[in-house]
Design a protein around this motif. Sequence first.
Motif, short mmCIF file in Angstrom:
data_model
loop_
_atom_site.label_atom_id
_atom_site.label_comp_id
_atom_site.label_asym_id
_atom_site.label_seq_id
_atom_site.Cartn_x
_atom_site.Cartn_y
_atom_site.Cartn_z
N ARG A 1 0.83 -1.20 0.00
CA ARG A 1 0.00 0.00 0.00
C ARG A 1 0.87 1.25 0.00
O ARG A 1 0.57 2.23 -0.67
N GLN A 2 1.96 1.20 0.77
CA GLN A 2 2.81 2.37 0.89
C GLN A 2 3.60 2.63 -0.38
O GLN A 2 3.76 3.77 -0.80
N HIS A 3 4.09 1.54 -0.98
CA HIS A 3 4.97 1.71 -2.13
C HIS A 3 4.20 2.20 -3.36
O HIS A 3 4.63 3.12 -4.05
N PHE A 4 3.06 1.58 -3.61
CA PHE A 4 2.30 1.94 -4.81
C PHE A 4 1.29 3.05 -4.47
O PHE A 4 0.59 2.97 -3.46
N GLU A 5 1.27 4.05 -5.32
CA GLU A 5 0.42 5.20 -5.01
C GLU A 5 -1.06 4.88 -5.15
O GLU A 5 -1.89 5.47 -4.47
N TYR A 6 -1.36 3.98 -6.09
CA TYR A 6 -2.77 3.67 -6.31
C TYR A 6 -3.00 2.19 -6.11
O TYR A 6 -2.41 1.37 -6.81
N SER A 7 -3.84 1.84 -5.17
CA SER A 7 -4.14 0.42 -4.98
C SER A 7 -5.55 0.25 -4.43
O SER A 7 -6.01 1.08 -3.65
N VAL A 8 -6.21 -0.81 -4.87
CA VAL A 8 -7.54 -1.14 -4.32
C VAL A 8 -7.65 -2.65 -4.15
O VAL A 8 -6.92 -3.41 -4.77
N TRP A 9 -8.58 -3.05 -3.32
CA TRP A 9 -8.84 -4.47 -3.08
C TRP A 9 -10.26 -4.77 -3.56
O TRP A 9 -11.20 -4.09 -3.15
N LEU A 10 -10.38 -5.78 -4.44
CA LEU A 10 -11.71 -6.20 -4.89
C LEU A 10 -12.08 -7.49 -4.17
O LEU A 10 -11.32 -8.45 -4.19
N ASN A 11 -13.22 -7.50 -3.56
CA ASN A 11 -13.63 -8.68 -2.81
C ASN A 11 -14.86 -9.33 -3.44
O ASN A 11 -15.89 -8.70 -3.55
N PRO A 12 -14.75 -10.59 -3.85
CA PRO A 12 -15.89 -11.25 -4.48
C PRO A 12 -17.02 -11.56 -3.50
O PRO A 12 -18.11 -11.90 -3.92
N VAL A 13 -16.75 -11.45 -2.21
CA VAL A 13 -17.81 -11.69 -1.23
C VAL A 13 -18.74 -10.49 -1.21
O VAL A 13 -18.28 -9.36 -1.25
N ARG A 14 -20.03 -10.76 -1.17
CA ARG A 14 -20.99 -9.65 -1.17
C ARG A 14 -20.86 -8.82 0.09
O ARG A 14 -20.63 -9.32 1.17
N ARG A 15 -21.01 -7.53 -0.09
CA ARG A 15 -20.79 -6.59 1.00
C ARG A 15 -21.70 -6.90 2.21
O ARG A 15 -21.29 -6.71 3.35
N ASP A 16 -22.89 -7.41 1.91
CA ASP A 16 -23.83 -7.71 3.01
C ASP A 16 -23.24 -8.71 4.01
O ASP A 16 -23.61 -8.73 5.16
N TYR A 17 -22.35 -9.56 3.49
CA TYR A 17 -21.84 -10.62 4.35
C TYR A 17 -20.58 -10.21 5.11
O TYR A 17 -20.09 -10.96 5.93
N TRP A 18 -20.02 -9.06 4.75
CA TRP A 18 -18.71 -8.72 5.29
C TRP A 18 -18.70 -8.67 6.81
O TRP A 18 -17.69 -8.93 7.43
N ASP A 19 -19.84 -8.33 7.40
CA ASP A 19 -19.85 -8.14 8.84
C ASP A 19 -19.85 -9.43 9.62
O ASP A 19 -19.32 -9.50 10.70
#
Lengths: 292, 403
Positions: B344-362
Amino acid sequence: MSKKSVAYKGSSNYIVADELRNAVNIAIALQKPLLIKGEPGTGKTMLAQSIADSLDMDLIIWNIKSTTKAQEGLYVYDTVQRLYDSQFGEANVSDIKQYIKLGKLGESFLADEQVVLLIDEIDKADLEFPNDLLWELDQMSFYIPETKETIKAKKRPIVIITSNAEKELPDAFLRRCIFHYIAFPDPEGMEQIVKVHHPSLDKRLMEQAMETFYTLRNVPNIQKKPSTSELIDWLQALVVGGINPNRIKQEMPFLGVLLKKNEDLDTLLNQLHGKAQNRGGQQVNNLNRYYR
Amino acid sequence: MFTDFFYTLKNFGVPVTFNEWQTLLDALEAGMAGSSLTGFYYLSRALLIKTEAHYDRFDMAFANYFGGIETPEGLPDKIWEWLDKELPQIEITDEMRRNHHQLDLEEMKRMLAERLAEQMEEHHGGNRWVGTGGTSPFGHSGYHPGGIRVGGQSRNQSAVKVAGMRRFQEFRTDETLGVRQFQVALRKLRQFTTRLDGARTELDLDATVNKTCDNAGRLELIWERPRENGIKVLLLMDAGGSMLSYSRLCNQLFTAVNRSNHFKDLKVFYFHNCIYDWLYHSSACVQNDYTDTEYVLRTYSPDYRVLLVGDASMAPYELLKVGGVIDWDLYNDKPGIDWLRQIRQHFEYSVWLNPVRRDYWDWMEGSYTLKTIASVFPMHEMTIDGLEQAIKGLKTKQAVQAI
């Protein structure tokens, strides 16, 4: 809407759904461009032809390609011809006007009668393309600096724009349009459409073919779903091939007319032979760790 | 007059602007809705909605706002014909309003059925039979508060019912969709190099012709700097066992990324649950086929856009402990979370894509590590909407938002 002098009612060779007809009439009455989206083969381009036929107007088509610039729709200044003339020709080079060639949009502005202007597949062009036309479509006029002339629409053309959703269109442009999405026709609607193209089709053949067609469309994971034009071609093939209607569902003859991708044929075969549990077998190989 | 509807639309996530609303009011003024709810439905949809992705939201908002208004179906054709006539508006007085008490829908349906059985002829005006004008609760263009509109512009289905059918659900962009949609979304990930630097290597034909003509035919060549996409992408995919259930989705994304030939450079690596000292070259995570993470961090410039794909769920020790790596013949000196922070620190632009539905994240298994990772990388769910947000995040530097 009875007091409107122009109201589109559909034409003999094009079946129009009520929703779409409403949208067209709204666009005509509010004098805004109508943006049409929809699956390939739902008759987006045909719509403009049908409007022109039904309202007895001329149709001007501006086909958009990836290289099309907004400027080309307005006018092109043929500098090369002018240069050529200045060196070899006898034409009067100082008369710039003769080197200004109007584009399709310009043409539709200068028409004496109201015309239908179709801007086909606007999403093919560069991202900025629609933005470059905002003013021209809003005001229906543009200025030619070379001749210090302003071209203004004599009669505001009816503008139909089609898009295949390959690119998102800019919001500013969308705000100025009436939008309609042509949903894929349901079996009854499709039957009507088919009848326009094949008026004397055997009833049994039609039934069987339609059933097969919609089953195919509902097979999950098909990448390129067969559309109206494919169905019509397929029916033609069935008639020419003299296929017995009772064989259509089992054998699905001339399947290549409907499904045009190898992957889709494979998917279909997998489905038919009950290999559903192994669906995407190749993908399983990619991630072959079963523990976490 | 429908101002509430405007806000209902906004609440349902339809981006309506004031200009469009104004156009709608103008159109209503011009009588273009044909004084029927169905007419209003199509009119407002054509004017306010600009993409089929929002049709479903519009339908839900419409059903929510106008719910409970229904028209019966299956009336004899003759009655439709009688009703197909327009009448001038009638004046409504307070007295009239008082005279009509609200009937409930069931009772009215029953009454309508009775009257249909009795009525033998065309009827306009009056207060009992089905017809146009008048104050009978049945028919159209008349006045009865809460009456059943029969006929007029909308013959087929009530707008609420059309809206209630939610036919456009499948076009919602927050659904997970196919390769092509991913491709379209990825196409947005581009940033053209400026024309301000670099060598002028491209012949600008138009400018050349213009300049030459200006010179009355003496040739003058104009050169331009070419513009090309300068985006370089580093795709890091989780190939662990828990990702198996999302393999189809991940494959679609992978295919789409691979087919997108507009990137200047595309590098793909795999990891198993979490990133440690090694990044694997194949999805099988074979232990002798890897590149050191250290090497990747050293050699790849910070302007690579990093797209991490994974469910981010694992046992807490895998993420936080030295030696927590799941492959039991391997050992890591640095906990996985430190590696993630370093990326995260080295690369200026980064994102994480999660195939799990957001509703389940909790509440899903592994939601603890998911949240820890989401505090390092901006995390989006792997749908078209999520991917688009992720791509926005890859074009502009994005802060991590708490989820």
